[in-house]
Design a protein around this motif. Structure first.
Motif, PDB file in Angstrom:
ATOM      1  N   UNK A   1       0.837  -1.209   0.000  1.00 28.98           N
ATOM      2  CA  UNK A   1       0.000   0.000   0.000  1.00 28.98           C
ATOM      3  C   UNK A   1       0.870   1.258   0.000  1.00 28.98           C
ATOM      4  N   UNK A   2       1.963   1.219   0.756  1.00 29.97           N
ATOM      5  CA  UNK A   2       2.876   2.372   0.785  1.00 29.97           C
ATOM      6  C   UNK A   2       3.495   2.594  -0.590  1.00 29.97           C
ATOM      7  N   UNK A   3       3.850   1.506  -1.251  1.00 25.12           N
ATOM      8  CA  UNK A   3       4.465   1.616  -2.582  1.00 25.12           C
ATOM      9  C   UNK A   3       3.480   2.174  -3.617  1.00 25.12           C
ATOM     10  N   UNK A   4       2.239   1.671  -3.571  1.00 23.31           N
ATOM     11  CA  UNK A   4       1.214   2.172  -4.506  1.00 23.31           C
ATOM     12  C   UNK A   4       1.039   3.685  -4.321  1.00 23.31           C
ATOM     13  N   UNK A   5       0.974   4.113  -3.072  1.00 26.89           N
ATOM     14  CA  UNK A   5       0.763   5.530  -2.782  1.00 26.89           C
ATOM     15  C   UNK A   5       1.995   6.357  -3.167  1.00 26.89           C
ATOM     16  N   UNK A   6       3.176   5.810  -2.907  1.00 27.34           N
ATOM     17  CA  UNK A   6       4.414   6.507  -3.290  1.00 27.34           C
ATOM     18  C   UNK A   6       4.451   6.714  -4.808  1.00 27.34           C
ATOM     19  N   UNK A   7       4.029   5.694  -5.514  1.00 27.53           N
ATOM     20  CA  UNK A   7       4.034   5.764  -6.975  1.00 27.53           C
ATOM     21  C   UNK A   7       3.050   6.820  -7.475  1.00 27.53           C
TER      22      UNK A   7
ATOM     23  N   UNK B   1       6.075  14.587  -9.075  1.00 26.91           N
ATOM     24  CA  UNK B   1       7.502  14.487  -9.362  1.00 26.91           C
ATOM     25  C   UNK B   1       8.298  13.990  -8.176  1.00 26.91           C
ATOM     26  N   UNK B   2       9.541  13.676  -8.442  1.00 27.84           N
ATOM     27  CA  UNK B   2      10.397  13.015  -7.463  1.00 27.84           C
ATOM     28  C   UNK B   2      10.634  13.893  -6.227  1.00 27.84           C
ATOM     29  N   UNK B   3      10.612  15.204  -6.404  1.00 24.86           N
ATOM     30  CA  UNK B   3      10.900  16.076  -5.257  1.00 24.86           C
ATOM     31  C   UNK B   3       9.754  16.049  -4.254  1.00 24.86           C
ATOM     32  N   UNK B   4       8.572  15.552  -4.681  1.00 22.85           N
ATOM     33  CA  UNK B   4       7.432  15.488  -3.761  1.00 22.85           C
ATOM     34  C   UNK B   4       7.422  14.209  -2.932  1.00 22.85           C
ATOM     35  N   UNK B   5       8.315  13.261  -3.259  1.00 20.49           N
ATOM     36  CA  UNK B   5       8.343  12.003  -2.503  1.00 20.49           C
ATOM     37  C   UNK B   5       8.763  12.286  -1.065  1.00 20.49           C
ATOM     38  N   UNK B   6       7.945  11.822  -0.139  1.00 16.11           N
ATOM     39  CA  UNK B   6       8.174  12.132   1.268  1.00 16.11           C
ATOM     40  C   UNK B   6       7.484  11.039   2.079  1.00 16.11           C
ATOM     41  N   UNK B   7       8.258  10.361   2.928  1.00 16.91           N
ATOM     42  CA  UNK B   7       7.718   9.178   3.599  1.00 16.91           C
ATOM     43  C   UNK B   7       6.586   9.525   4.560  1.00 16.91           C
ATOM     44  N   UNK B   8       6.671  10.701   5.198  1.00 18.94           N
ATOM     45  CA  UNK B   8       5.589  11.098   6.116  1.00 18.94           C
ATOM     46  C   UNK B   8       4.283  11.340   5.360  1.00 18.94           C
ATOM     47  N   UNK B   9       4.415  11.979   4.182  1.00 14.07           N
ATOM     48  CA  UNK B   9       3.222  12.253   3.379  1.00 14.07           C
ATOM     49  C   UNK B   9       2.614  10.943   2.845  1.00 14.07           C
TER      50      UNK B   9
ATOM     51  N   UNK C   1       0.673   5.709  10.792  1.00 15.41           N
ATOM     52  CA  UNK C   1       1.632   6.626  11.405  1.00 15.41           C
ATOM     53  C   UNK C   1       2.968   6.539  10.667  1.00 15.41           C
ATOM     54  N   UNK C   2       3.755   7.601  10.773  1.00 16.91           N
ATOM     55  CA  UNK C   2       5.080   7.587  10.156  1.00 16.91           C
ATOM     56  C   UNK C   2       5.925   6.410  10.655  1.00 16.91           C
ATOM     57  N   UNK C   3       5.946   6.110  11.973  1.00 13.45           N
ATOM     58  CA  UNK C   3       6.746   4.949  12.410  1.00 13.45           C
ATOM     59  C   UNK C   3       6.315   3.635  11.746  1.00 13.45           C
ATOM     60  N   UNK C   4       5.021   3.492  11.477  1.00  7.67           N
ATOM     61  CA  UNK C   4       4.570   2.270  10.768  1.00  7.67           C
ATOM     62  C   UNK C   4       5.195   2.204   9.385  1.00  7.67           C
ATOM     63  N   UNK C   5       5.287   3.370   8.723  1.00 11.12           N
ATOM     64  CA  UNK C   5       5.898   3.400   7.390  1.00 11.12           C
ATOM     65  C   UNK C   5       7.397   3.132   7.485  1.00 11.12           C
ATOM     66  N   UNK C   6       8.046   3.734   8.500  1.00  4.42           N
ATOM     67  CA  UNK C   6       9.495   3.529   8.665  1.00  4.42           C
ATOM     68  C   UNK C   6       9.826   2.079   9.016  1.00  4.42           C
ATOM     69  N   UNK C   7       8.827   1.374   9.538  1.00  6.44           N
ATOM     70  CA  UNK C   7       9.019  -0.042   9.829  1.00  6.44           C
ATOM     71  C   UNK C   7       9.301  -0.817   8.524  1.00  6.44           C
TER      72      UNK C   7
ATOM     73  N   UNK D   1      13.326   2.339   5.451  1.00  2.90           N
ATOM     74  CA  UNK D   1      14.149   3.099   6.396  1.00  2.90           C
ATOM     75  C   UNK D   1      14.158   4.585   6.060  1.00  2.90           C
ATOM     76  N   UNK D   2      13.786   4.928   4.841  1.00  2.14           N
ATOM     77  CA  UNK D   2      13.787   6.342   4.465  1.00  2.14           C
ATOM     78  C   UNK D   2      13.464   6.481   3.001  1.00  2.14           C
ATOM     79  N   UNK D   3      13.664   7.694   2.516  1.00  2.00           N
ATOM     80  CA  UNK D   3      13.288   8.023   1.145  1.00  2.00           C
ATOM     81  C   UNK D   3      14.064   7.187   0.131  1.00  2.00           C
ATOM     82  N   UNK D   4      15.346   6.969   0.398  1.00  2.00           N
ATOM     83  CA  UNK D   4      16.157   6.193  -0.542  1.00  2.00           C
ATOM     84  C   UNK D   4      15.659   4.758  -0.649  1.00  2.00           C
ATOM     85  N   UNK D   5      15.196   4.220   0.470  1.00  2.00           N
ATOM     86  CA  UNK D   5      14.693   2.841   0.463  1.00  2.00           C
ATOM     87  C   UNK D   5      13.415   2.753  -0.368  1.00  2.00           C
TER      88      UNK D   5
END
Lengths: 197, 197
Positions: free
Chosen positions: A20-26, A33-41, A49-55, A58-62
């Motif tokens: 689900x996180x990947x679908x939304x990131x895409x 655009x790429x500059x809008x990619x943000x794990x909290x958003x 929650x953000x910690x659930x996503x970080x689980x 690990x971050x934007x690069x991941x």
């Protein structure tokens, strides 16, 4: 690591939340655009929650690496699914390649752009997937050219479709009455070369 | 607008400071990539105050536009300066194009990348300069192909050299024993097409 027990993450199985996180990131990537990619958003849109996503990332690069992997997988699949025509499958594969870039312009730029290039170099799975796309290009050549011509032939084809994909998503065909016909004309020149004077 | 009278800007004539800021911006770009471009850092390196720099460039987009203009001018000049060989000037121009990208990888990515693409579309001078590079490609074709083949021929050539330039600066030829020979082999295929099976 113990499983998170926040009410939000209970809505997802482990694999489901990652997907689900990947679908939304895409979606976010293609929208802004790429500059809008943000794990909290991304987490906010998915409703966790953000910690659930970080689980999961690990971050934007991941998450960028996972998106690029997804992109290379889809690109290879679409090239492999292209029909073989009477002259082989170079033209159908080339058209499938350009179609992928046009349907996923921000993802295509992410896959080949410099934003995460340093990170991608470290990813063995990305190296493998990139190689697989390249092998797809090469395999169409193997029946056609001598062994020593395969490497320059494959680089020639990949340069041509990569350049054409980027110029197309950059809007270079914006004023073209029939962009598809222009793309076919350009790809056809790969087989014939430029007409002699 | 009255001329700034800060002690730093007295070290430069108006045009000189602009040129000095651009030279430094270009160094910073090639050293650390587009994400390192920062007008305050550029001012600091040149030894002027940030307001002195802002007097010449309203912000990062303005300096990126000026850098892209510089890049397109140099690219066109280097292609125009390429010698004509017995078969015309397509191969020398193509080699000059790739050489420019290899010598200025971050600038080349800036010129064609998405980071400032929305801004560049608004720049008439950039449109003109990009057109000039394209005309350079086209003019080599005019003696060679029929009128209706010029547009697809030019897009074919530009796609090929753009893709090859980007794959080269992305490190695709990293393991090549003789990258120059590979580049020549690839460009030669533009004239012949892939050998038939």
């Amino acid at each position: 690591m113990p499983r998170k027990k926040s009410p939000q993450s209970d809505r997802y199985h482990h694999g489901n939340l990652r997907a689900a996180l990947l679908v939304t990131a895409r979606q976010l990537l293609e929208e802004n655009g790429v500059s809008a990619l943000n794990l909290r958003e991304i987490a906010r849109r998915v409703g966790v929650t953000a910690p659930s996503a970080y689980h999961h990332f690990s971050g934007l690069e991941a998450i960028a690496t996972a998106l690029a992997e997804l992109g290379f997988e889809e690109l290879a699949q679409q090239m492999e699914a292209a029909p073989t025509n009477e002259k082989g499958r170079l033209m159908p594969s080339g058209l499938a390649y350009i179609a992928f870039a046009r349907s996923n312009p921000a993802l295509y730029r992410l896959m080949f752009g410099e934003r995460f290039a340093a990170k991608f170099v470290d990813s063995d799975s990305l190296k493998m997937l990139r190689l697989r796309a390249y092998e797809r290009v090469k395999s169409g050549l193997e029946k056609r050219v001598s062994t020593e011509s395969i490497a320059p032939g494959a680089l020639f084809l990949w340069s041509l479709i990569h350049g054409l994909a980027l110029l197309t998503i950059d809007g270079q065909l914006r004023h073209e009455a029939d962009p598809e016909a222009m793309i076919i004309s350009v790809l056809r020149l790969a087989g014939t070369g430029l007409p002699p004077s």
